[in-house]
Design a protein around this motif. Structure first.
Motif, short mmCIF file in Angstrom:
data_model
loop_
_atom_site.label_atom_id
_atom_site.label_comp_id
_atom_site.label_asym_id
_atom_site.label_seq_id
_atom_site.Cartn_x
_atom_site.Cartn_y
_atom_site.Cartn_z
N LEU A 118 76.82 51.09 40.48
CA LEU A 118 76.80 49.77 39.84
C LEU A 118 75.35 49.43 39.53
CD1 LEU A 118 79.39 47.57 41.78
CD2 LEU A 118 79.67 48.72 39.58
N THR A 119 75.10 49.05 38.29
CA THR A 119 73.73 48.74 37.88
C THR A 119 73.75 47.74 36.74
OG1 THR A 119 71.64 49.72 37.13
CG2 THR A 119 73.65 50.69 36.23
N ASN A 120 72.58 47.17 36.45
CA ASN A 120 72.45 46.32 35.26
C ASN A 120 71.31 46.83 34.38
OD1 ASN A 120 70.25 45.59 36.81
ND2 ASN A 120 70.74 43.41 36.92
N ILE A 121 71.09 48.16 34.40
CA ILE A 121 70.14 48.78 33.46
C ILE A 121 70.47 48.34 32.04
CG2 ILE A 121 69.40 50.99 32.45
CD1 ILE A 121 70.09 52.32 35.15
N ASN A 122 69.43 48.04 31.26
CA ASN A 122 69.65 47.72 29.86
C ASN A 122 69.90 49.03 29.10
OD1 ASN A 122 69.14 47.28 26.99
ND2 ASN A 122 68.44 45.25 27.58
N ILE A 123 71.16 49.30 28.80
CA ILE A 123 71.55 50.56 28.18
C ILE A 123 70.93 50.71 26.79
CG2 ILE A 123 73.52 51.86 27.25
CD1 ILE A 123 73.25 52.07 30.29
N ASN A 124 70.79 49.62 26.07
CA ASN A 124 70.18 49.69 24.73
C ASN A 124 68.75 50.23 24.81
OD1 ASN A 124 72.50 48.71 23.57
ND2 ASN A 124 71.77 46.61 23.39
N ASN A 125 67.98 49.73 25.78
CA ASN A 125 66.60 50.20 25.96
C ASN A 125 66.56 51.67 26.36
OD1 ASN A 125 65.83 47.58 25.41
ND2 ASN A 125 65.27 47.06 27.52
N PHE A 126 67.49 52.05 27.22
CA PHE A 126 67.58 53.43 27.69
C PHE A 126 67.89 54.38 26.53
CE2 PHE A 126 70.47 56.53 30.16
CZ PHE A 126 69.40 57.39 30.44
N VAL A 127 68.87 54.03 25.73
CA VAL A 127 69.26 54.88 24.59
C VAL A 127 68.14 54.96 23.57
CG1 VAL A 127 70.87 55.08 22.65
CG2 VAL A 127 71.74 54.51 24.92
N GLU A 128 67.47 53.84 23.31
CA GLU A 128 66.36 53.82 22.35
C GLU A 128 65.24 54.75 22.82
OE1 GLU A 128 63.39 50.62 20.11
OE2 GLU A 128 64.66 49.94 21.77
N TYR A 129 64.92 54.70 24.11
CA TYR A 129 63.89 55.58 24.69
C TYR A 129 64.29 57.04 24.49
CZ TYR A 129 61.10 57.77 28.45
OH TYR A 129 60.24 58.58 29.17
N HIS A 130 65.55 57.36 24.79
CA HIS A 130 66.06 58.72 24.64
C HIS A 130 65.93 59.20 23.19
CE1 HIS A 130 68.81 62.16 24.86
NE2 HIS A 130 69.44 61.64 23.82
N LYS A 131 66.31 58.35 22.26
CA LYS A 131 66.28 58.75 20.85
C LYS A 131 64.84 58.92 20.34
CE LYS A 131 70.77 56.87 19.49
NZ LYS A 131 71.38 58.15 19.06
N ASN A 132 63.93 58.10 20.86
CA ASN A 132 62.53 58.19 20.43
C ASN A 132 61.87 59.50 20.87
OD1 ASN A 132 62.50 55.78 19.06
ND2 ASN A 132 61.66 54.59 20.77
N ILE A 133 62.19 59.95 22.10
CA ILE A 133 61.54 61.18 22.57
C ILE A 133 62.28 62.43 22.15
CG2 ILE A 133 60.31 60.14 24.53
CD1 ILE A 133 62.55 61.04 26.32
N LYS A 134 63.53 62.25 21.67
CA LYS A 134 64.31 63.36 21.10
C LYS A 134 64.51 64.53 22.07
CE LYS A 134 63.03 62.37 16.30
NZ LYS A 134 62.32 61.10 16.52
N ASP A 135 64.65 64.23 23.34
CA ASP A 135 65.04 65.25 24.32
C ASP A 135 66.53 65.49 24.26
OD1 ASP A 135 62.56 65.72 25.34
OD2 ASP A 135 62.85 64.60 27.20
N PHE A 136 66.98 66.59 24.89
CA PHE A 136 68.42 66.80 25.00
C PHE A 136 68.99 66.09 26.23
CE2 PHE A 136 66.60 70.11 27.58
CZ PHE A 136 67.45 70.21 28.66
N ALA A 137 68.10 65.66 27.14
CA ALA A 137 68.57 64.95 28.33
C ALA A 137 67.49 63.98 28.81
CB ALA A 137 68.93 65.92 29.45
N THR A 138 67.89 62.74 29.04
CA THR A 138 67.01 61.72 29.60
C THR A 138 67.71 61.14 30.82
OG1 THR A 138 66.19 61.20 27.39
CG2 THR A 138 65.71 59.61 29.14
N LEU A 139 66.99 61.05 31.93
CA LEU A 139 67.58 60.61 33.19
C LEU A 139 67.02 59.25 33.58
CD1 LEU A 139 67.16 63.97 35.19
CD2 LEU A 139 68.89 63.35 33.50
N ALA A 140 67.90 58.30 33.87
CA ALA A 140 67.45 57.00 34.38
C ALA A 140 67.02 57.17 35.83
CB ALA A 140 68.57 55.97 34.26
N VAL A 141 65.83 56.67 36.16
CA VAL A 141 65.27 56.81 37.51
C VAL A 141 64.58 55.52 37.91
CG1 VAL A 141 64.95 59.32 37.43
CG2 VAL A 141 63.15 57.84 36.54
N SER A 142 64.45 55.33 39.23
CA SER A 142 63.74 54.15 39.71
C SER A 142 63.06 54.44 41.04
CB SER A 142 64.70 52.95 39.85
OG SER A 142 65.69 53.20 40.83
N ASP A 143 62.14 53.58 41.39
CA ASP A 143 61.38 53.72 42.63
C ASP A 143 62.13 52.99 43.73
OD1 ASP A 143 59.52 54.11 44.56
OD2 ASP A 143 57.97 52.83 43.69
#
Length: 237
Positions: free
Chosen positions: A111-136
């Motif tokens: 369960l999380t409240n990560i902003n999925i729009n920001n996450f997807v935008e980051y992924h599309k900008n770097i054009k990787d095949f995989a982007t992993l959400a991580v936190s400290d």
């Protein structure tokens, strides 16, 4: 964008509930995890889902039917014959996902409240095949990233065991959040077959490929144990 929700696991840490039910139907403040995550992703405009099932999968089928799939398009990847873990489950669901479009993966018991729009935008900008959400945050296992947030290793915090793509030059240890953004080109890169963890594949691929981390400071709770349900109920009403 499609989302794959992993809901097949046996959820042994959530016993005794999972002796008779799938963990995806465990409730937080009276609302099943699967319902919460479908509605959470739906709030970002995602209405196309693939859900993998195994343990008491029939209960998930009935639950979705009773709720008219929450007005979404839902396809089921039924691992009735064998529970394939996250990597095997992804490969098994390939026919639903390998259509040229990026897709999300999420564990049903996160369960999380990560902003999925920001996450997807980051992924599309770097054009990787995989982007992993991580936190400290506290976790017994950490992923290790360089200054460019490229995955370079893995650390078992308790034993000190490390798997590294190169000498550890002060890499940032961050906890994986169970949410990934993936390009279907990954299906050409994965070498394993059968039952395996997708994280094992990432740790092999980091030797030759760039896999980025997306750092967030959002609430994230792994609802894997009865006590974590109590914690989750403080944050998710």
């Amino acid at each position: 964008m499609k989302a794959l929700i992993f809901a097949a696991g046996k959820g042994t840490r959530l016993k005794p509930f999972t002796d008779h039910h799938p963990k995806a139907l465990a409730k937080v403040n009276g609302i099943p995890l699967l319902e919460r995550n479908i509605k959470y992703l739906k709030s970002f405009g995602i209405t196309d889902f693939v859900i993998n099932i195994h343990h008491f999968g029939n209960q998930i089928v009935e639950f979705l039917k009773e709720n008219n799939n929450f007005e979404c398009h839902v396809e089921l990847s039924d691992e009735a014959d064998e529970l394939l873990e996250t990597g095997g489950g992804l490969i098994f669901a390939r026919k639903f996902l390998d259509h040229g479009e990026d897709f999300l993966i999420m564990n049903a018991d996160i369960l999380t409240n990560i902003n999925i729009n920001n996450f997807v935008e980051y992924h599309k900008n770097i054009k990787d095949f995989a982007t992993l959400a991580v936190s400290d945050r506290d976790s017994s296992r950490k992923l290790l990233f360089n200054d460019e947030m490229v995955l370079r290793g893995w650390l078992n915090v308790q034993t000190g065991e490390q798997r590294l793509a190169e000498f550890n030059k002060g890499f940032k240890p961050l906890a994986f959040s169970g949410v990934h953004c993936i390009n279907p080109v990954i299906f050409e890169k994965i070498k394993r077959t059968g039952k395996f963890s997708i994280m094992e594949e990432y740790l092999d691929l980091m030797q030759t490929e760039r896999i980025h981390g997306f750092v967030h400071d959002s609430v994230l709770i792994d609802v894997g144990r009865p006590e974590s349900i109590i914690e989750a109920e403080k944050h998710f009403k």
